[in-house]
Write a protein that holds these residues in place. Sequence first.
Motif, short mmCIF file in Angstrom:
data_model
loop_
_atom_site.label_atom_id
_atom_site.label_comp_id
_atom_site.label_asym_id
_atom_site.label_seq_id
_atom_site.Cartn_x
_atom_site.Cartn_y
_atom_site.Cartn_z
N MET A 85 -9.64 6.40 -10.24
CA MET A 85 -8.99 5.74 -9.29
C MET A 85 -7.48 5.32 -10.05
SD MET A 85 -9.69 2.20 -7.40
CE MET A 85 -11.40 3.08 -6.42
N PRO A 86 -6.54 5.80 -9.23
CA PRO A 86 -5.17 5.25 -10.07
C PRO A 86 -5.00 3.96 -10.08
CG PRO A 86 -4.76 5.90 -7.56
CD PRO A 86 -6.36 6.10 -7.89
N LYS A 87 -4.40 3.38 -11.05
CA LYS A 87 -4.14 1.97 -11.26
C LYS A 87 -2.53 1.79 -11.45
CE LYS A 87 -8.45 -0.03 -13.24
NZ LYS A 87 -8.78 -0.72 -14.05
N ALA A 88 -1.86 0.76 -11.21
CA ALA A 88 -0.59 0.36 -11.25
C ALA A 88 -0.41 -0.99 -11.40
CB ALA A 88 0.29 1.22 -10.01
N TYR A 89 0.67 -1.43 -12.05
CA TYR A 89 1.02 -2.91 -12.15
C TYR A 89 1.35 -3.56 -10.74
CZ TYR A 89 2.94 -7.26 -13.65
OH TYR A 89 3.13 -8.63 -13.79
N CYS A 90 0.69 -4.65 -10.09
CA CYS A 90 1.00 -5.03 -8.93
C CYS A 90 1.67 -6.57 -9.42
CB CYS A 90 -0.37 -5.47 -8.37
SG CYS A 90 -0.32 -6.46 -6.94
N HIS A 91 2.67 -6.67 -8.70
CA HIS A 91 3.67 -7.93 -8.86
C HIS A 91 2.79 -9.17 -8.55
CE1 HIS A 91 6.88 -5.90 -11.02
NE2 HIS A 91 6.75 -4.78 -10.22
N CYS A 92 2.06 -8.99 -7.27
CA CYS A 92 1.57 -9.86 -6.59
C CYS A 92 0.31 -10.37 -7.43
CB CYS A 92 1.04 -9.59 -5.36
SG CYS A 92 0.62 -10.94 -4.27
N CYS A 93 -0.71 -9.67 -8.01
CA CYS A 93 -1.64 -9.94 -8.98
C CYS A 93 -1.31 -10.12 -10.29
CB CYS A 93 -2.87 -8.83 -8.74
SG CYS A 93 -3.18 -8.31 -6.93
N CYS A 102 -1.98 -2.06 -3.42
CA CYS A 102 -2.97 -2.67 -4.30
C CYS A 102 -4.12 -2.91 -3.54
CB CYS A 102 -2.39 -4.02 -4.80
SG CYS A 102 -3.73 -4.93 -5.63
N ARG A 103 -5.40 -2.60 -3.96
CA ARG A 103 -6.62 -2.76 -3.28
C ARG A 103 -7.16 -4.15 -3.43
NH1 ARG A 103 -9.95 1.60 -2.04
NH2 ARG A 103 -9.14 3.65 -2.55
N VAL A 104 -6.64 -4.92 -4.30
CA VAL A 104 -7.15 -6.26 -4.44
C VAL A 104 -6.34 -7.42 -3.56
CG1 VAL A 104 -7.06 -8.14 -5.88
CG2 VAL A 104 -7.50 -6.12 -6.81
N CYS A 105 -5.06 -7.25 -3.11
CA CYS A 105 -4.18 -8.01 -2.52
C CYS A 105 -3.80 -7.25 -1.26
CB CYS A 105 -3.08 -9.01 -3.23
SG CYS A 105 -1.80 -7.71 -3.67
N ASN A 106 -3.78 -5.84 -1.21
CA ASN A 106 -3.22 -5.02 -0.26
C ASN A 106 -1.64 -5.00 -0.18
OD1 ASN A 106 -4.33 -3.08 1.42
ND2 ASN A 106 -3.88 -4.41 3.43
N SER A 107 -1.02 -5.56 -1.31
CA SER A 107 0.44 -5.52 -1.15
C SER A 107 0.74 -4.03 -1.57
CB SER A 107 0.94 -6.50 -1.70
OG SER A 107 0.91 -6.46 -3.18
N ARG A 108 2.17 -3.83 -1.15
CA ARG A 108 2.60 -2.51 -1.65
C ARG A 108 3.07 -2.46 -3.16
NH1 ARG A 108 7.16 1.18 1.16
NH2 ARG A 108 7.09 3.08 -0.34
N THR A 109 2.81 -1.48 -4.06
CA THR A 109 3.10 -1.47 -5.13
C THR A 109 4.12 -0.25 -5.47
OG1 THR A 109 1.22 -0.18 -5.70
CG2 THR A 109 1.12 -2.49 -6.11
N GLU A 110 4.82 -0.51 -6.65
CA GLU A 110 5.53 0.54 -7.14
C GLU A 110 4.68 1.95 -7.30
OE1 GLU A 110 9.07 0.53 -7.62
OE2 GLU A 110 9.05 -1.33 -6.62
N LEU A 111 5.48 2.90 -6.87
CA LEU A 111 4.76 4.19 -7.13
C LEU A 111 5.61 5.30 -7.83
CD1 LEU A 111 2.58 6.17 -5.94
CD2 LEU A 111 4.03 6.70 -4.11
N THR A 112 5.11 5.79 -8.83
CA THR A 112 5.64 6.81 -9.92
C THR A 112 4.79 7.94 -9.84
OG1 THR A 112 4.56 5.90 -11.79
CG2 THR A 112 6.70 4.92 -11.31
N ASP A 113 5.74 9.15 -9.74
CA ASP A 113 4.91 10.52 -9.91
C ASP A 113 4.10 10.49 -11.19
OD1 ASP A 113 6.18 11.07 -7.94
OD2 ASP A 113 7.86 12.21 -8.53
N ALA A 114 4.40 9.83 -12.19
CA ALA A 114 3.65 9.84 -13.28
C ALA A 114 2.24 9.39 -13.09
CB ALA A 114 4.17 9.18 -14.60
N ASP A 115 2.09 8.23 -12.68
CA ASP A 115 0.89 7.49 -12.25
C ASP A 115 0.09 8.22 -11.35
OD1 ASP A 115 2.56 4.32 -12.81
OD2 ASP A 115 1.73 5.64 -14.32
N PHE A 116 0.54 8.67 -10.24
CA PHE A 116 -0.13 9.17 -9.31
C PHE A 116 0.08 10.78 -9.00
CE2 PHE A 116 0.97 4.86 -8.21
CZ PHE A 116 -0.34 4.44 -7.82
N SER A 117 0.21 11.55 -10.14
CA SER A 117 0.32 12.99 -10.08
C SER A 117 -1.08 13.44 -9.50
CB SER A 117 0.88 13.59 -11.19
OG SER A 117 0.10 13.10 -12.19
N SER A 118 -2.21 12.83 -10.24
CA SER A 118 -3.43 13.37 -9.85
C SER A 118 -4.35 12.43 -8.78
CB SER A 118 -4.29 13.20 -11.29
OG SER A 118 -4.27 12.23 -11.64
#
Length: 75
Positions: free
Chosen positions: A1-9, A55-71
């Motif tokens: 599962m992809p992970k990214a930094y959430c500014h809300c959480c 974000c699956r925790v708070c459901n807010s939109r997060t920054e998307l980068t190709d590096a993080d989500f290429s797979s």
Amino acid sequence: MPKAYCHCCRRETPQKVVMKRSQPAHGSVLQTVQNIVSVVFQGGHYVQMEKQSYCRVCNSRTELTDADFSSAKVI
Ligand SMILES: [Zn+2]
């Protein structure tokens, strides 16, 4: 599962990745006409899609980068 930094959480959280239609930043009448014209000239089936992550925790939109989500698996 992809992970990214959430500014809300304020931490890295699991992300849900979806494909959405790109929306013009400012939907003026002129832009709408230009979009229709471009769609007609491109065959009428062209819809610009973009990946968006939430974000699956708070459901807010997060920054998307190709590096993080290429797979990332697109739902
Ligand atoms: Zn969050």
